[in-house]
Design a protein around this motif. Sequence first.
Motif, mmCIF file in Angstrom:
data_model
loop_
_atom_site.group_PDB
_atom_site.id
_atom_site.type_symbol
_atom_site.label_atom_id
_atom_site.label_comp_id
_atom_site.label_asym_id
_atom_site.label_seq_id
_atom_site.Cartn_x
_atom_site.Cartn_y
_atom_site.Cartn_z
ATOM 1 N N ALA A 46 -95.362 -46.094 -23.049
ATOM 2 C CA ALA A 46 -96.777 -46.163 -22.697
ATOM 3 C C ALA A 46 -97.402 -44.821 -23.022
ATOM 4 C CB ALA A 46 -96.919 -46.528 -21.221
ATOM 5 N N GLY A 47 -98.365 -44.404 -22.203
ATOM 6 C CA GLY A 47 -99.082 -43.174 -22.519
ATOM 7 C C GLY A 47 -98.339 -41.917 -22.100
ATOM 8 N N ILE A 48 -98.714 -40.826 -22.753
ATOM 9 C CA ILE A 48 -98.170 -39.499 -22.455
ATOM 10 C C ILE A 48 -99.324 -38.509 -22.427
ATOM 11 C CG2 ILE A 48 -96.846 -37.574 -23.453
ATOM 12 C CD1 ILE A 48 -94.845 -39.552 -24.466
ATOM 13 N N GLN A 49 -99.263 -37.568 -21.485
ATOM 14 C CA GLN A 49 -100.212 -36.461 -21.468
ATOM 15 C C GLN A 49 -99.516 -35.228 -22.030
ATOM 16 O OE1 GLN A 49 -102.586 -36.100 -17.761
ATOM 17 N NE2 GLN A 49 -101.492 -37.921 -17.043
ATOM 18 N N LEU A 50 -100.188 -34.563 -22.955
ATOM 19 C CA LEU A 50 -99.646 -33.352 -23.568
ATOM 20 C C LEU A 50 -100.585 -32.192 -23.270
ATOM 21 C CD1 LEU A 50 -98.517 -34.766 -27.035
ATOM 22 C CD2 LEU A 50 -97.039 -34.116 -25.119
ATOM 23 N N ALA A 51 -100.127 -31.320 -22.387
ATOM 24 C CA ALA A 51 -100.927 -30.166 -21.968
ATOM 25 C C ALA A 51 -100.782 -29.032 -22.981
ATOM 26 C CB ALA A 51 -100.482 -29.721 -20.579
ATOM 27 N N ALA A 103 -105.509 -24.063 -26.630
ATOM 28 C CA ALA A 103 -104.927 -25.277 -27.198
ATOM 29 C C ALA A 103 -105.519 -26.470 -26.452
ATOM 30 C CB ALA A 103 -103.404 -25.263 -27.069
ATOM 31 N N PRO A 104 -105.550 -27.641 -27.084
ATOM 32 C CA PRO A 104 -106.157 -28.807 -26.432
ATOM 33 C C PRO A 104 -105.218 -29.507 -25.470
ATOM 34 C CG PRO A 104 -105.408 -29.424 -28.617
ATOM 35 C CD PRO A 104 -105.159 -27.935 -28.478
ATOM 36 N N TYR A 105 -105.798 -30.299 -24.608
ATOM 37 C CA TYR A 105 -105.080 -31.227 -23.744
ATOM 38 C C TYR A 105 -105.315 -32.605 -24.350
ATOM 39 C CZ TYR A 105 -103.238 -32.997 -19.256
ATOM 40 O OH TYR A 105 -102.467 -33.576 -18.275
ATOM 41 N N ILE A 106 -104.249 -33.301 -24.728
ATOM 42 C CA ILE A 106 -104.435 -34.600 -25.388
ATOM 43 C C ILE A 106 -103.642 -35.682 -24.660
ATOM 44 C CG2 ILE A 106 -104.819 -33.488 -27.617
ATOM 45 C CD1 ILE A 106 -102.124 -34.457 -28.525
ATOM 46 N N THR A 107 -104.109 -36.918 -24.826
ATOM 47 C CA THR A 107 -103.369 -38.086 -24.338
ATOM 48 C C THR A 107 -103.047 -38.956 -25.543
ATOM 49 O OG1 THR A 107 -105.480 -39.205 -23.857
ATOM 50 C CG2 THR A 107 -104.392 -38.061 -22.046
ATOM 51 N N ILE A 108 -101.874 -39.574 -25.510
ATOM 52 C CA ILE A 108 -101.407 -40.295 -26.686
ATOM 53 C C ILE A 108 -100.367 -41.330 -26.271
ATOM 54 C CG2 ILE A 108 -99.558 -38.618 -27.164
ATOM 55 C CD1 ILE A 108 -100.211 -39.010 -30.172
ATOM 56 N N HIS A 109 -100.268 -42.398 -27.027
ATOM 57 C CA HIS A 109 -99.221 -43.378 -26.771
ATOM 58 C C HIS A 109 -97.882 -42.793 -27.189
ATOM 59 C CE1 HIS A 109 -96.915 -47.119 -26.820
ATOM 60 N NE2 HIS A 109 -97.899 -47.682 -26.156
ATOM 61 N N TYR A 228 -106.073 -43.011 -18.432
ATOM 62 C CA TYR A 228 -106.598 -42.144 -19.484
ATOM 63 C C TYR A 228 -106.622 -42.903 -20.804
ATOM 64 C CZ TYR A 228 -101.502 -41.340 -19.785
ATOM 65 O OH TYR A 228 -100.145 -41.484 -19.839
ATOM 66 N N PRO A 229 -107.442 -42.440 -21.756
ATOM 67 C CA PRO A 229 -107.594 -43.160 -23.025
ATOM 68 C C PRO A 229 -106.455 -42.874 -23.992
ATOM 69 C CG PRO A 229 -109.003 -41.229 -22.994
ATOM 70 C CD PRO A 229 -108.355 -41.293 -21.642
ATOM 71 N N LEU A 230 -106.194 -43.862 -24.861
ATOM 72 C CA LEU A 230 -105.203 -43.756 -25.931
ATOM 73 C C LEU A 230 -105.805 -44.286 -27.218
ATOM 74 C CD1 LEU A 230 -102.114 -45.349 -24.091
ATOM 75 C CD2 LEU A 230 -102.586 -42.913 -24.329
ATOM 76 N N LYS A 231 -105.004 -44.262 -28.291
ATOM 77 C CA LYS A 231 -105.366 -44.910 -29.560
ATOM 78 C C LYS A 231 -106.763 -44.517 -30.029
ATOM 79 C CE LYS A 231 -101.568 -47.430 -29.772
ATOM 80 N NZ LYS A 231 -100.572 -47.312 -30.863
#
Length: 410
Positions: A46-51, A103-109, A228-231
């Motif tokens: 599923a989703g992952i948060q990357l700090a 650096a950015p904080y991103i969310t991703i599948h 949180y949003p993905l894709k």
Amino acid sequence: MDWQKHEKPIIVGAGIAGLSSALALSDKGISNLVLESRDHLEEVGAGIQLAPNATRLLKKWGVLDRLIEVGVKTHFLELRDGLSAKTRMQVDLQDVSERRWHAPYITIHRADLQNVLYEKAKQNSLINIRFDEKVIAVSKETPELAEVHTDHQGSEHGFVTPLIIGCDGVWSKLRQFPPLDDHASFSGYIAWRATIDVDALPKEFIRTFTDIKTVVAWMGPNNHLVAYPLKAGKSFNFVAITHGNNPGEIWSREGNKADLLKHFKDWHPAIRNIFNLIEKWTFWPLFQMLPQRFSDNGLRVFVGDASHGFLPFAAQGAAMAIEDSAALSELLADKDMNLSEAMSRYSNIRAPRVAAVNKRGVFNSFVYHATGPVAVARNLVMKVRSSESFMASLDWLYGYDAAGAVHNLK
């Protein structure tokens, strides 16, 4: 012994930890072999948060721009009350991440992250990835060399290496081979996960966001919900964390939604409507690999969940695997350090860092699941505390330099 003049290190597992390790080693000019038990990479998870502590490393390895394309550079972080649906704190995460931590904080599948790492690894001549290689045993050939025995479509293969890097997840087989006999233990928590198209979400729900590129955590008694949003912002990921019984070593199966709803029966109707809207929730019992172990004091080291198996309360599981990879590669690239010393330092560097992040996760679970007077006090603190002060308290977490920590210890 100059171990790099002999056989290349072998990475077991081509998940996030394994592919990160491969890219980190190749970035230091170290060729490596990746052995994956599956015959292809599966679109699971599923989703992952990357700090920022992770995205800075991913930028260094040349994959961040692509990850932002398929994921989401998040704008806001919001902490909300699950019973009243009121927002207790909002942080401009995009501004703070770039300004404080560069650096950015991103969310991703998870599958998108894995695919981007895999595509980058495939293009690298220092990385060789072999699929359908199930590790069945490890033996010691000499004091300096091990042999990894695999089953490939019914035939046994042997690979000689000075170093085995275990990246085979929380149910790591490498942690079970002698002289170790380590097994994952159930944490007492269940993660219920679901993904839905943004267009399918109720308009009244969307209107509660200043910007759809927001990470939201709804806090409630004994449970919490994160979204949180993905894709590239086209879908939304929901993760509900509840207590539950040990169902055994299973993951990603369809859960009973009626059981899930029982945990949130007193929550705000707008949030319960989300549970009702989504038909399929996958059921993930959360296991931990305890005790945490970074090496077997022989020819094996461990990275990511195979080493420490994080719970999701600090949203740092993937980031810790990426940090592990960076620190280990930094040590292995040091020509003045023998392999035994590098492995020992890897453990000395990563153990306190992982312990600190785990401690933060325990604190977050206490805050998110608070009840009664503790919850009232939590809400009051969030009301009076500035968002800048709150984020400054996380400098140690998001501003951490995994590679720099290696040099600081020398």
